[in-house]
Design an enzyme around this catalytic site. Structure first.
Site: not given
Ligand code: G3I
Length: 466
Positions: A160, A202, A238, A265, A267
């Site tokens: 990105e 990507n 997406h 990715e 969905d």
């Molecule tokens: O693990 C912690 C947890 O301990 C805590 O309590 C909680 C509180 O918010 O956060 C948890 O971490 C989160 C993590 O996902 C695991 O669930 C983060 O806050 C959250 O920001 C994170 O989001 C991820 C996101 O990327 C971050 O930008 C998504 O799961 C993930 O699906 C998403 O994936 C991205 C790709 O890497 C790049 N392309 C876009 C895609 C979707 O946004």
């Protein structure tokens, strides 16, 4: 960034798309029918993967679907910078290792995601700039890619880095402010650390020919012309309700630059979900260098798009209409991948060019049943190592399993393999199918691969069907 903002408007099924759909239906009658996503994709020489979370590997429903349906995984968060280097110079790979080990035990490929990204950086890096950040970033690339050397099929080296909107230029970030060459330096650094991995750029909102995708296209063309080691481009995809009518044409124009393309990715939210899953899948099958599809999660309840239910399984793990549309599309024809789909060859070998002919012909007649099977190997050799992609082709009858025997020369040791079980890591090695690619229809093919040290000369694969 909300999914809605990421999605580009487009047509769900154009006239051309409808014709393609009809063609696919006609071809379906001649094609074999895989019964799982991974199996059906493998019959087309492709992978079908899912983003997974280490924390869910204890969930029985989740793991049952994962092991049954998918032959590739991407850690959803566990390989990101904040996860792997939370303190500068201190690396933590526990959660990522859980995913890699799960995959390795089942012959699944791993997409590494992601070495450098403006988001999910550790706090210490977010606060850095200039030469200090550049050095820290490239040290991160080296350390992580070296740690996983030989275990990663494809790395999202940079994620990105292009801006949304009309300019087609780079996104502002702390990394971008270290100098415009940060992306190519990252690719060269990743290649040096793991010469066997496919190296991908990507991004999202690149689902048709638009200013952003064209900016990336120009970068890839420039990289290819200057020998910057890039092997593939990932299209996150997406989507909501529709996909641009030029989705396939956009994939094709990148492929025509000499890189693989991957849907990384996927969905899809909205009422048109099932149809769009089918359209996207057919687009990949229609592009010979589209080597695989990854969905961004398994069940709707696993999705980052909370409440939008954009995946192939419902929260209870049941197959949705979108699943059936995707599986039907995978079984419905399209091209078989003609470039190595699962190997990680340097596009520019690090040192010397291949020392062996790229392809050795089958050395044995079909065996094991009326039609038997044959095996051919394609090598990507560099000084000190190689990636072998072995193609298993059924004879005049369908086969339900296969065993390939190779003889590795002295000094060659397998470090990593995908889509097959192996009996040994050196000498005479027996390779047997994993659960999703044993069934091969008459005249159809599937592939597995491995990375090894030494030379791949004289592998001479032989195949026995069961
Ligand atoms: O693990 C912690 C947890 O301990 C805590 O309590 C909680 C509180 O918010 O956060 C948890 O971490 C989160 C993590 O996902 C695991 O669930 C983060 O806050 C959250 O920001 C994170 O989001 C991820 C996101 O990327 C971050 O930008 C998504 O799961 C993930 O699906 C998403 O994936 C991205 C790709 O890497 C790049 N392309 C876009 C895609 C979707 O946004």
């Amino acid at each position: 960034m909300t999914p809605t903002k990421r999605v580009r408007a487009g047509l769900a099924l154009t006239g051309a798309g409808a014709i393609a759909a009809c063609l696919a239906m006609v071809m379906a009658s001649a094609a074999s029918a895989g019964t799982t996503l991974g199996g059906a994709a493998a019959e087309k020489g492709r992978y079908f993967g899912a983003a997974i979370a280490a924390g869910k590997l204890g969930d029985n429903t989740y793991v049952t679907i994962l092991n049954r349906e998918f032959n590739s995984v991407t850690p959803e968060n566990e390989m990101k910078w904040a996860s792997t280097e939370p303190t500068q110079g201190t690396f933590t790979f526990g959660n990522a290792d859980r995913i890699v080990n799960h995959a390795a035990g089942r012959g699944m490929m791993v997409r590494g995601h992601t070495l450098l990204w403006h988001a999910q950086q550790p706090g210490w890096a977010e606060g850095m700039s200039g030469t200090a950040l550049r050095n820290a970033a490239m040290n991160h690339v080296t350390r992580v890619a070296t740690y996983y050397r030989g275990k990663i099929h494809t790395w999202d080296v940079v994620n990105e880095a292009f801006a949304d909107g009309g300019g087609g230029g780079r996104r502002d970030s702390n990394l971008q402010r270290t100098g415009n060459d940060w992306i190519e330096v990252a690719f060269r650094t990743a290649r040096a650390a793991d010469p066997g991995a496919r190296l991908c750029y990507n991004d999202y909102n690149t689902d048709g020919v638009n200013a952003k995708s064209t900016g990336i296209y120009n970068m890839v063309r420039d990289f290819k012309s200057r020998g910057v080691p890039i092997d593939c481009v990932g299209f996150q995809s997406h989507l909501t309700n529709s996909v641009p009518g030029d989705y396939q044409a956009n994939l094709q124009r990148f492929a025509d630059l000499g890189v693989d393309v991957q849907i990384t990715e996927l969905d899809i939210a909205g009422a048109n979900q099932a149809a769009v899953y089918g359209t996207v899948t057919r687009a990949c099958l229609a592009v010979a260098r589209c080597t695989g599809i990854t969905v961004w999660g398994i069940r709707d309840s696993d999705s980052w798009r909370t409440g939008q239910n954009p995946l192939l399984f419902d929260g209870s793990g049941n197959k949705k209409a979108a699943y059936t549309a995707t599986l039907d599309a995978l079984n419905g024809g399209g091209t078989t991948v003609t470039t190595p789909p699962t190997s990680g060859p340097p596009t520019t070998p690090p040192t010397t060019p291949p020392t062996t002919p790229p392809t050795t012909p089958p050395t044995t007649p079909p065996t094991g049943g009326p039609g038997g099977c044959t095996a051919t190997v394609t090598l990507n050799q560099w000084n000190g190592g190689f990636v072998a992609t072995v193609r298993v082709t059924a004879g005049s009858s369908a086969i339900n399993g296969w065993r390939v025997t190779t003889t590795l020369p002295s000094g060659a040791t397998v470090s990593n393999a995908w889509s097959a079980n192996r009996s040994a890591s050196s000498g005479t090695v027996q390779w047997t199918n994993v659960d999703y690619n044993g069934r091969v229809a008459a005249g159809q093919s599937t592939e597995f691969g491995f990375q090894s040290s030494g030379t791949g000369a004289g592998l001479a694969p032989t195949c026995t069907a069961s």
